[in-house]
Design an enzyme around this catalytic site. Sequence first.
Site, PDB file in Angstrom:
ATOM      1  N   SER A  63     -22.820  13.101  29.061  1.00  0.00           N
ATOM      2  CA  SER A  63     -21.999  14.081  28.360  1.00  0.00           C
ATOM      3  C   SER A  63     -22.151  13.906  26.857  1.00  0.00           C
ATOM      4  O   SER A  63     -23.242  13.633  26.377  1.00  0.00           O
ATOM      5  CB  SER A  63     -20.538  13.991  28.779  1.00  0.00           C
ATOM      6  OG  SER A  63     -19.854  15.151  28.346  1.00  0.00           O
ATOM      7  N   HIS A 119     -18.781   2.304  23.086  1.00  0.00           N
ATOM      8  CA  HIS A 119     -18.258   1.093  22.460  1.00  0.00           C
ATOM      9  C   HIS A 119     -17.636   1.395  21.099  1.00  0.00           C
ATOM     10  O   HIS A 119     -17.880   2.454  20.515  1.00  0.00           O
ATOM     11  CB  HIS A 119     -19.396   0.080  22.309  1.00  0.00           C
ATOM     12  CG  HIS A 119     -20.038  -0.319  23.603  1.00  0.00           C
ATOM     13  ND1 HIS A 119     -19.904  -1.575  24.150  1.00  0.00           N
ATOM     14  CD2 HIS A 119     -20.807   0.381  24.490  1.00  0.00           C
ATOM     15  CE1 HIS A 119     -20.561  -1.633  25.292  1.00  0.00           C
ATOM     16  NE2 HIS A 119     -21.124  -0.456  25.519  1.00  0.00           N
ATOM     17  N   ASP A 145     -25.580   5.159  23.450  1.00  0.00           N
ATOM     18  CA  ASP A 145     -26.964   5.625  23.452  1.00  0.00           C
ATOM     19  C   ASP A 145     -26.900   7.150  23.491  1.00  0.00           C
ATOM     20  O   ASP A 145     -26.161   7.726  24.310  1.00  0.00           O
ATOM     21  CB  ASP A 145     -27.703   5.137  24.698  1.00  0.00           C
ATOM     22  CG  ASP A 145     -27.982   3.642  24.677  1.00  0.00           C
ATOM     23  OD1 ASP A 145     -27.525   2.955  23.746  1.00  0.00           O
ATOM     24  OD2 ASP A 145     -28.666   3.157  25.603  1.00  0.00           O
TER      25      ASP A 145
END
Length: 306
Positions: free
Chosen positions: A249, A147, A91
Amino acid sequence: MKIVQQDDVNFLLTNRLPRRLATRFIGWFSRIEQPLIRDASLAAWRFFADLDLSDAKQTRFRSMHDCFIRELKPGARPIDPDPAVLVSPCDAIVGACGSVEQGKVLQIKGLPYKVADLLGDPAHADTFRSGTYVTLRLTSSMYHRFHAPDDLIVTGVTHIGGDTWNVNPIALKRVERLFCRNERAVIRTRLARGGWPVALVPVAAILVAGIRLRFLDLSGVRREQGRTELACRTMIRRGEEMGWFEHGSTIILFAPSGFELCETVRTGGQVRVGQKLMQRPVRTGWEHGKRCCSRSPGISHGVACD
């Protein structure tokens, strides 16, 4: 003038304090499981950030750190099944993105940096000459796990120690080569189907207590300085978790020439895990992908790292 002053204050507060000390402190403080401290910390976090826990796997957390690294409910991030695309690993808000030009990419408009400086290896950087890149910024309230963008084979990891500058847009406008100064992990991979090289670079920042990888233990690596080569050979399936940040980050993803950003990917836009990110080159690569998997010794599904 008011906006300039606000930027000055923001930059001062987030970058002129002892960054390593602040990062260590938050790393310690966020793990406190005392209920009053935990609840007050989460309440303050909700007040200052758009923290949405509706898709979290659990609703109660032992500590603020436990909330930072939360997992999601099954099915909360459906993975696009289109084999012609790479999907977003996290995200994020899309930062600078586009083509690698003369071995350089943009940190933000007007501030280029060399890919070789980021990756720490000119030969590896040359793999992505004329390729495509996208900078994905995770804010503090976002889901912090990342991921696999496709079925891929991790062929090695380079940990590069460094600073912990804030990676928000204000700092990116003021600190040249910021990503190249911060601690980062260069994850070298090849796509299982097609064999193309793809690099993912998680970059640490202030208050990030660490970069963690699901398939490789980084706990013994010195974070402040130096370069550490870590042998690794493992297969990770599309959408499978690769690791996590212990705060918000940035991840920078590089693909070679022929890959293109999907039309929906724009600077300032948001993406979520599993959404379309890059289009593969239009060419047959399936047979090469099968050879890549079958002839590479030591590859297995899951942890298989030295």
